[in-house]
Design a protein around this motif. Structure first.
Motif, mmCIF file in Angstrom:
data_model
loop_
_atom_site.group_PDB
_atom_site.id
_atom_site.type_symbol
_atom_site.label_atom_id
_atom_site.label_comp_id
_atom_site.label_asym_id
_atom_site.label_seq_id
_atom_site.Cartn_x
_atom_site.Cartn_y
_atom_site.Cartn_z
ATOM 1 N N ASP A 214 34.081 37.075 43.311
ATOM 2 C CA ASP A 214 34.777 37.898 44.511
ATOM 3 C C ASP A 214 36.128 38.089 44.222
ATOM 4 O O ASP A 214 36.686 39.237 44.379
ATOM 5 C CB ASP A 214 34.504 37.314 45.683
ATOM 6 C CG ASP A 214 33.221 37.864 46.461
ATOM 7 O OD1 ASP A 214 32.472 38.218 45.681
ATOM 8 O OD2 ASP A 214 33.064 37.576 47.654
ATOM 9 N N TYR A 215 36.912 36.916 43.891
ATOM 10 C CA TYR A 215 38.130 36.972 43.477
ATOM 11 C C TYR A 215 38.594 37.785 42.342
ATOM 12 O O TYR A 215 39.557 38.263 42.162
ATOM 13 C CB TYR A 215 38.795 35.712 43.689
ATOM 14 C CG TYR A 215 40.601 35.764 43.829
ATOM 15 C CD1 TYR A 215 41.006 36.333 44.804
ATOM 16 C CD2 TYR A 215 41.163 35.302 42.723
ATOM 17 C CE1 TYR A 215 42.294 36.493 45.051
ATOM 18 C CE2 TYR A 215 42.549 35.447 42.938
ATOM 19 C CZ TYR A 215 43.102 35.893 43.975
ATOM 20 O OH TYR A 215 44.537 36.324 44.073
ATOM 21 N N LEU A 242 28.529 32.955 39.353
ATOM 22 C CA LEU A 242 28.246 34.312 39.651
ATOM 23 C C LEU A 242 27.018 34.487 40.815
ATOM 24 O O LEU A 242 27.178 35.298 41.555
ATOM 25 C CB LEU A 242 27.761 35.178 38.458
ATOM 26 C CG LEU A 242 27.338 36.551 38.466
ATOM 27 C CD1 LEU A 242 28.566 37.410 38.754
ATOM 28 C CD2 LEU A 242 26.870 37.030 37.233
ATOM 29 N N GLY A 243 26.062 33.737 40.598
ATOM 30 C CA GLY A 243 24.978 33.656 41.650
ATOM 31 C C GLY A 243 24.017 34.722 41.447
ATOM 32 O O GLY A 243 23.893 35.287 40.219
ATOM 33 N N HIS A 244 23.496 35.524 42.512
ATOM 34 C CA HIS A 244 22.766 36.458 42.397
ATOM 35 C C HIS A 244 23.152 37.819 41.945
ATOM 36 O O HIS A 244 24.001 38.334 42.473
ATOM 37 C CB HIS A 244 21.910 36.374 43.795
ATOM 38 C CG HIS A 244 20.545 37.071 43.878
ATOM 39 N ND1 HIS A 244 19.669 36.882 42.960
ATOM 40 C CD2 HIS A 244 20.211 38.116 44.401
ATOM 41 C CE1 HIS A 244 18.712 37.670 43.022
ATOM 42 N NE2 HIS A 244 18.871 38.495 44.074
ATOM 43 N N ASP A 245 22.809 38.167 40.758
ATOM 44 C CA ASP A 245 23.121 39.474 40.172
ATOM 45 C C ASP A 245 22.117 40.046 39.550
ATOM 46 O O ASP A 245 22.048 40.014 38.383
ATOM 47 C CB ASP A 245 24.278 39.210 39.243
ATOM 48 C CG ASP A 245 24.852 40.583 39.004
ATOM 49 O OD1 ASP A 245 25.001 41.394 39.462
ATOM 50 O OD2 ASP A 245 25.412 40.410 37.527
ATOM 51 N N PRO A 246 20.909 40.523 40.140
ATOM 52 C CA PRO A 246 19.702 40.731 39.731
ATOM 53 C C PRO A 246 19.739 41.823 38.428
ATOM 54 O O PRO A 246 18.921 41.629 37.606
ATOM 55 C CB PRO A 246 18.857 41.418 40.795
ATOM 56 C CG PRO A 246 19.745 41.697 41.921
ATOM 57 C CD PRO A 246 21.161 40.675 41.528
ATOM 58 N N ASP A 247 20.488 42.838 38.650
ATOM 59 C CA ASP A 247 20.418 43.977 37.440
ATOM 60 C C ASP A 247 21.643 43.504 36.494
ATOM 61 O O ASP A 247 21.945 44.451 35.608
ATOM 62 C CB ASP A 247 20.367 45.236 38.115
ATOM 63 C CG ASP A 247 21.451 45.379 39.270
ATOM 64 O OD1 ASP A 247 22.548 44.528 39.248
ATOM 65 O OD2 ASP A 247 21.582 46.523 39.928
ATOM 66 N N GLY A 248 22.432 42.510 36.728
ATOM 67 C CA GLY A 248 23.739 42.192 35.973
ATOM 68 C C GLY A 248 24.672 43.334 35.774
ATOM 69 O O GLY A 248 25.584 43.337 35.165
ATOM 70 N N GLY A 383 35.711 47.125 47.493
ATOM 71 C CA GLY A 383 34.586 45.973 46.985
ATOM 72 C C GLY A 383 34.680 45.124 48.256
ATOM 73 O O GLY A 383 33.862 44.058 48.103
ATOM 74 N N GLU A 384 35.349 45.473 49.362
ATOM 75 C CA GLU A 384 35.500 44.474 50.458
ATOM 76 C C GLU A 384 34.372 44.671 51.443
ATOM 77 O O GLU A 384 33.867 45.987 51.841
ATOM 78 C CB GLU A 384 36.791 44.481 51.295
ATOM 79 C CG GLU A 384 37.824 44.012 50.350
ATOM 80 C CD GLU A 384 37.680 42.500 50.133
ATOM 81 O OE1 GLU A 384 37.107 41.727 50.663
ATOM 82 O OE2 GLU A 384 38.452 42.335 48.863
ATOM 83 N N LYS A 453 36.424 30.375 49.638
ATOM 84 C CA LYS A 453 35.200 31.024 49.623
ATOM 85 C C LYS A 453 35.387 32.394 50.523
ATOM 86 O O LYS A 453 35.825 32.124 51.620
ATOM 87 C CB LYS A 453 33.874 30.257 50.084
ATOM 88 C CG LYS A 453 33.544 29.322 49.050
ATOM 89 C CD LYS A 453 32.223 28.685 49.331
ATOM 90 C CE LYS A 453 31.892 27.897 48.213
ATOM 91 N NZ LYS A 453 31.098 26.755 48.588
ATOM 92 N N ILE A 454 35.162 33.270 49.911
ATOM 93 C CA ILE A 454 35.395 34.521 50.571
ATOM 94 C C ILE A 454 34.230 34.858 51.464
ATOM 95 O O ILE A 454 33.185 34.851 50.952
ATOM 96 C CB ILE A 454 35.798 35.780 49.609
ATOM 97 C CG1 ILE A 454 37.037 35.629 49.030
ATOM 98 C CG2 ILE A 454 35.774 36.918 50.541
ATOM 99 C CD1 ILE A 454 37.459 36.774 48.094
#
Ligand SMILES: [Zn+2]
Length: 464
Positions: A214-215, A242-248, A383-384, A453-454
């Protein structure tokens, strides 16, 4: 007690080799060799933990005796525990908790450091670190950064604050103690504002970043607004969680904006850096420091490749021990293989989400953070965003709903059109309809914050 005398450094390096020694030792062990090493360390940790009230009562209540656990295969017999149990342990023996072998009044003669979990509500959980626990998390992170391209003389900008949270310290220790890289500990945006972060990067020649996704995204937008060319920085890589980013798509957007590869990692406050992504795209587990089992809700191990909850045992920690700790992160584990990057280990899937943060909306399991990809790829937003989870209606007609508040980039942007197209994109990404509310730039900052952590979720389920 001098800190430098409290560690047998040669022993530490031999037990938990930092890079590049790791590449020639633990990093190329066969499956049997690593299993033997894990087995030895696991049994030692279990034997020690029997002396700790928290574990003794947990295991005795399950009808176990020390002799019941004779090898790693017996691990599933030990009941797992969660953060709820750790919270109770803290009440039993404040402030650190009965899972520590000692309390505030009988601190032994060793240098200690305290870190806390990134709890979102109430008092965060406190965890003590003895010198080995502290240094090994630096070594774990050094393996991560080295595999991703960090070398002596590089400048690593760390936008995790050196606070009670440990992510920043992991990066700092890795760079400073084990890699010969210069850590630029700018901290999060509320410590060094984003414009100044970029000025430092330019002036000092930052060529690697350890930062949350996020940052990294926020820095992209600040750079755009200030006409700062991110491609003018000598960035070699971005290291993040990165965590969950199903489609990249999130990964690709950040890689393009920064003109550098991005690497994912996975870890926890308690056991440190569990796995890091190599240049060949695999998440290698730090197997000499942590044993990972993917289990069903009852704690039974699942087949390789199946998704379940991650149950971990720290193989290096004794202050405190973590044996069969259910992190409640949704992951899958894959068999031991020799990777194109040269490392042999078991690997993990990317983290699909924290099971506690999953929301069940109209029968669908949704991770609110899955919204970020669709929002980030629409240039009309900045993006927020903030997901508001709340009950709507009453009685039998009551349903749990999620509204996604999204900031438009500027007030000239047509809110109605943006709302409609985001609702369509989110429907596609999440598999269900959610309502979108467009708000003006800066509106969400009081909720999301600029800290470690945002925050992306506002949970109003318990509010009326
Ligand atoms: Zn690899």
């Amino acid at each position: 007690m001098y800190y430098v005398k409290s560690v047998d450094w040669d022993q530490l390096i031999s037990d938990y080799p930092p890079p590049p020694l790791y590449q020639d030792t633990v990093g190329k062990m066969s499956e049997t060799q690593i299993r033997d090493l894990q087995n030895r360390r696991f049994l030692k940790r279990v034997e020690e933990a029997w002396q700790v009230p928290f574990y003794r009562s947990l295991w005795q209540e399950a009808g176990l005796q020390l002799s019941d656990i004779s090898c790693l295969e017996d691990a599933p017999r030990l009941p797992m525990f969660t953060t709820d149990d750790l919270r109770r342990a803290a009440l039993d023996r404040p402030p650190f908790g009965s899972h520590h072998a000692f309390g505030r009044d009988d601190i032994p003669g060793m240098p200690l450091k305290m870190h806390t979990s990134g709890g979102t509500t109430g008092m965060p959980r406190m965890t003590l670190f003895d010198p080995v626990a502290l240094e090994v998390q630096g070594i774990q992170t050094a393996r991560q950064l080295y595999a991703q391209g960090a070398r002596q003389g590089d400048v690593l900008q760390i936008t995790y604050t050196l606070s009670l949270a440990n992510a920043g310290w992991c990066g700092y220790l890795a760079a400073h103690h084990w890699l010969g890289c210069m850590p630029l500990t700018t901290g999060a945006g509320n410590v060094t504002n984003s414009e100044r972060q970029l000025e430092f990067a330019k002036a000092v020649g930052t060529n690697a970043w350890f930062s949350n996704p996020d940052y990294l995204g926020r820095l992209v937008r600040v750079a755009e607004d200030r006409s700062f060319d991110l491609h003018s920085l000598p960035t070699k890589f971005l290291s993040t969680f990165l965590g969950h980013d199903p489609d990249g798509k999130m990964r690709r957007a950040l890689e393009e904006a920064w003109n550098a590869p991005l690497f994912d990692n996975y870890g926890s406050h308690e056991v440190g850096l569990v796995a890091w992504e190599c240049k060949a795209g695999h998440l290698h587990i730090n197997e000499d420091t942590v044993h990972v089992q993917i289990c069903d809700e009852a704690g039974r191990p699942l087949e390789d490749g199946q998704f379940g909850t991650a149950v971990v045992t720290s193989l290096h920690r004794t202050t405190p021990h973590f044996v069969r700790y259910n992190i409640r992160d949704r992951l899958a584990i894959y068999p031991h293989t020799r990777c194109a990057c040269g490392i042999s280990s078991r690997t993990l899937s990317p983290m699909q989400g924290r099971i506690d943060q999953m929301v069940k909306i109209r029968g669908n399991n949704v991770y609110p953070t899955s919204c970020k990809a669709a929002i980030n790829r629409d240039p009309r937003t900045n993006g927020e965003y903030l997901c508001v989870v709340q009950y709507l209606g009453e009685g039998i007609g009551r349903s749990l709903e999620m509204t996604v508040r999204v900031e438009r980039r500027n007030t000239d942007i047509d809110a109605q059109a943006l709302r409609q197209s985001l609702e369509k994109d989110l429907h596609k990404d999440l598999g269900l309809r959610v309502e979108v509310e467009i708000v003006d730039p800066g509106t969400l900052l009081p909720f999301t914050g600029e800290g470690e952590k945002i925050k992306r979720v506002l949970d109003l389920r318990n509010k009326h």
